[in-house]
Write an enzyme that holds these catalytic residues in place. Structure first.
Site, short mmCIF file in Angstrom:
data_model
loop_
_atom_site.label_atom_id
_atom_site.label_comp_id
_atom_site.label_asym_id
_atom_site.label_seq_id
_atom_site.Cartn_x
_atom_site.Cartn_y
_atom_site.Cartn_z
N HIS A 55 0.84 -1.19 0.00
CA HIS A 55 0.00 0.00 0.00
C HIS A 55 0.88 1.24 0.00
O HIS A 55 2.08 1.16 0.28
CB HIS A 55 -0.91 0.00 1.22
CG HIS A 55 -2.00 -1.02 1.14
ND1 HIS A 55 -3.16 -0.92 1.87
CD2 HIS A 55 -2.11 -2.17 0.42
CE1 HIS A 55 -3.95 -1.95 1.60
NE2 HIS A 55 -3.32 -2.73 0.73
N GLU A 57 1.14 3.81 2.03
CA GLU A 57 1.78 4.10 3.31
C GLU A 57 2.92 3.12 3.58
O GLU A 57 4.00 3.51 4.05
CB GLU A 57 0.75 4.02 4.45
CG GLU A 57 -0.39 5.01 4.31
CD GLU A 57 -1.59 4.50 3.50
OE1 GLU A 57 -2.67 5.08 3.62
OE2 GLU A 57 -1.44 3.52 2.73
N SER A 80 -7.65 7.85 2.88
CA SER A 80 -7.70 7.37 4.26
C SER A 80 -7.07 5.99 4.38
O SER A 80 -7.35 5.10 3.57
CB SER A 80 -9.15 7.33 4.73
OG SER A 80 -9.21 6.97 6.10
#
Length: 148
Positions: A55, A57, A80
């Site tokens: 992902h 992040e 988010s």
């Protein structure tokens, strides 16, 4: 409250998301910063690398390498964070997260707050529009990314 540094660093996260979209992947970008300076930046690479946990992040955190502490960092993300990424934020003790878009995906903001993380929601029009386009053009890939 968004600062000028927040706006600038979230824009870098958006540019990472845009690069991921242009590569045929999921448009989610992230930046780990310290003192208003980029430590590392990354993007969702699930499609590009065939890695289900790559992902945005996670990519930024991997690129940051080992840190003695995350207590003075901020994580910027164009979308988010999912529960996996939210758990990592809590595990690493990242105290502040700036989110570009909660309209297309959200729900873990309260989890983060309950663990003492300051959550700033920007609702950035560019982050929102890019994700809307992706969901519209590649609904199957979006469903895969959020495990539906």
């Amino acid at each position: 409250m968004m600062t000028d540094a927040d706006t600038r660093l979230l824009r870098i996260a958006y540019e990472e998301a845009r690069a991921g979209f242009d590569e045929g992947g999921c448009p989610i970008g992230s930046v780990l910063a310290r003192g208003g300076q980029v430590v590392a930046q990354g993007r969702n690479q699930r499609v590009q690398k065939g890695d289900p946990i790559a992902h945005g992040e996670m990519d930024a955190l991997r690129k940051a390498g080992r840190q003695k502490s995350y207590a003075d960092t901020v994580l910027y993300t164009s979308l988010s964070p999912c529960m996996m990424c939210s758990g990592t934020i809590v595990q690493f003790g990242i105290p502040r997260v700036v989110i570009g878009d909660t309209k297309n995906f959200g729900g873990n903001e309260d989890f983060l707050r309950s663990r003492g993380v300051e959550v700033v929601i920007a609702e950035d029009p560019d982050c929102i529009a890019l994700m809307e386009r992706f969901i519209r053009e590649k609904p199957e890939l979006w469903a895969e990314d959020i495990a539906e």
